[in-house]
Scaffold this active site. Structure first.
Site, short mmCIF file in Angstrom:
data_model
loop_
_atom_site.label_atom_id
_atom_site.label_comp_id
_atom_site.label_asym_id
_atom_site.label_seq_id
_atom_site.Cartn_x
_atom_site.Cartn_y
_atom_site.Cartn_z
N GLU A 56 0.82 -1.20 0.00
CA GLU A 56 0.00 0.00 0.00
C GLU A 56 0.87 1.27 0.00
O GLU A 56 0.58 2.23 -0.73
CB GLU A 56 -0.92 0.00 1.22
CG GLU A 56 -1.91 -1.16 1.24
CD GLU A 56 -1.37 -2.41 1.95
OE1 GLU A 56 -2.20 -3.21 2.40
OE2 GLU A 56 -0.12 -2.57 2.03
N ALA A 175 20.99 -47.10 -10.66
CA ALA A 175 21.31 -47.96 -9.52
C ALA A 175 22.61 -47.56 -8.85
O ALA A 175 22.79 -47.76 -7.64
CB ALA A 175 21.36 -49.42 -9.98
#
Length: 377
Positions: A56, A175
């Site tokens: 604001e 893996a």
């Protein structure tokens, strides 16, 4: 004033609010547009860094710099103006002093020192205040932009978003642990945009040791860098780890078993060491989340391995999954989470699709548990 103008101005204010991502934390992301009855925009602004001007005030300054008189004007704001003295004066007072005649608010602020007081204070000063229907699209969008703030204020813990990059068969790495790169450059940059939203990035010691990540925001511009948090029960993080060295943001190593020499070495490298053991001798994740909220963390971005991901999911602490799905098949590899086996499909927890979007050659998937964002302020 036509409702269509209100909707348009609030949408513009919401765009301004989004510019506060990576800037305003721990304060909410707020935007404000000021205009007159003829439909002219007189000023606009967004919340700045903590301790600096709110939306604001930025909008009033913008109008003043352009030489506009805002007396009798309308202010459209995405979150209820504050009514208390924090690090800055109340925004309500600034709007009242400027002679604003009408304020349209997208969303009430649940923060205890605001929580309706801002709207009441404006009305007491003779200003017309309209609060948008909480079920409207604009209110929903304003709330989505600040889900982390709402979570911290209402639930006392951050909004937890778990990010992962996986293959079509759900693997996050080969893996042998190699994961660079499953997804493409566009998805990696997009992931950094989500890091930018976060007050903290969380990982586990396995990821920290294996990948030696930085966990900072590099692929997109940001004002703030997130705090980095490592779950490290035995304080094994080496002082030379890369995440201890990028500037401008702190590191917290969360342990469960104390070791004075390791703790001292980490502290000397600039890390804050926090001991949060649970009854099993591991880090108490349920205690860590409210602790981070007390530190002002609104959104917690998780980039971890299968073990920590599984622990967070098992504790029902994950509010959102952010998964980048690559068009690749890996076969044997590491999973997103090392979940316990199930023998009944009906007992599987359900997730709700929030978004699917193409990002480069990959897909971005966002999911939440049903009703997870329904907590109210």
């Amino acid at each position: 004033m036509p409702a269509t103008l209100d909707s348009r101005r609030l949408a513009e204010a919401l765009t301004l609010a989004a510019s506060a991502i990576g800037v305003s934390d721990p304060n909410p992301r707020v935007g404000c547009v000021i205009g007159d009855a003829d439909g002219r925009v007189l000023g606009g602004g967004a919340t700045q860094a903590a301790g600096q001007a709110h939306a604001e005030v930025m909008a009033l300054r913008d109008a003043q710099a352009a030489g506009h008189d805002v007396r009798g004007a309308t202010a459209w704001v995405t979150l209820e103006p504050c009514a208390h003295h924090g690090r800055t004066p109340p925004c309500c007072d600034a709007l009242i002093a400027a002679g604003i005649a009408r304020v349209v608010v997208a969303l009430a602020d649940p923060y205890p020192e605001v929580d309706g007081r801002g709207i009441a204070r404006l009305r007491a000063a003779g200003i017309e205040v309209e609060l948008v229907d909480a079920a409207s699209d604009i209110a929903t969008a304003a709330r989505e932009l600040n889900l982390g703030f709402f979570s911290r204020v209402v639930r006392g813990r951050p909004w937890v978003r778990m990010k992962a990059a996986t293959s079509l068969d759900g693997r996050t790495a080969l893996a042998n642990g190699v994961s660079q790169w499953i997804t493409g450059a566009a998805a990696r940059a997009d992931g950094h945009a989500w890091r930018k939203r976060a007050g903290a990035v969380l990982t586990g010691i396995g990821t920290a040791l294996h990948d030696n990540p930085r966990l900072d925001v590099r692929e997109v511009a940001t004002t703030l860098q997130p705090l980095r948090v490592v779950v490290d029960s035995h304080l094994r993080l080496p002082p030379q780890a890369r995440l201890l060295h990028p500037p401008d943001h702190g590191v917290i190593v969360v342990g469960a078993i104390d070791d004075a020499s390791r703790r001292a070495a980490l502290a000397a490298a600039g890390a804050e060491v926090l001991l949060l053991p649970d009854v099993t001798g591991r880090v108490d994740l349920g205690a860590l989340l409210p602790w981070l909220a007390q530190r002002g963390v609104n959104e917690l971005h998780v980039e971890a391995g299968a073990a920590l991901n599984a622990a967070l999911l098992a504790g029902d602490w994950v509010d959102e999954l952010l998964v980048y799905l690559a068009p690749k098949l890996i076969g044997p590899g590491l999973p997103l989470a090392a979940l316990a086996p199930r023998d009944d499909l009906g007992s599987l927890p359900a997730w709700r699709w929030i978004e699917t979007a193409a990002v480069g050659d990959d897909l971005r998937l966002r999911l939440r548990p049903p009703g997870r964002a329904d907590f109210q302020g």
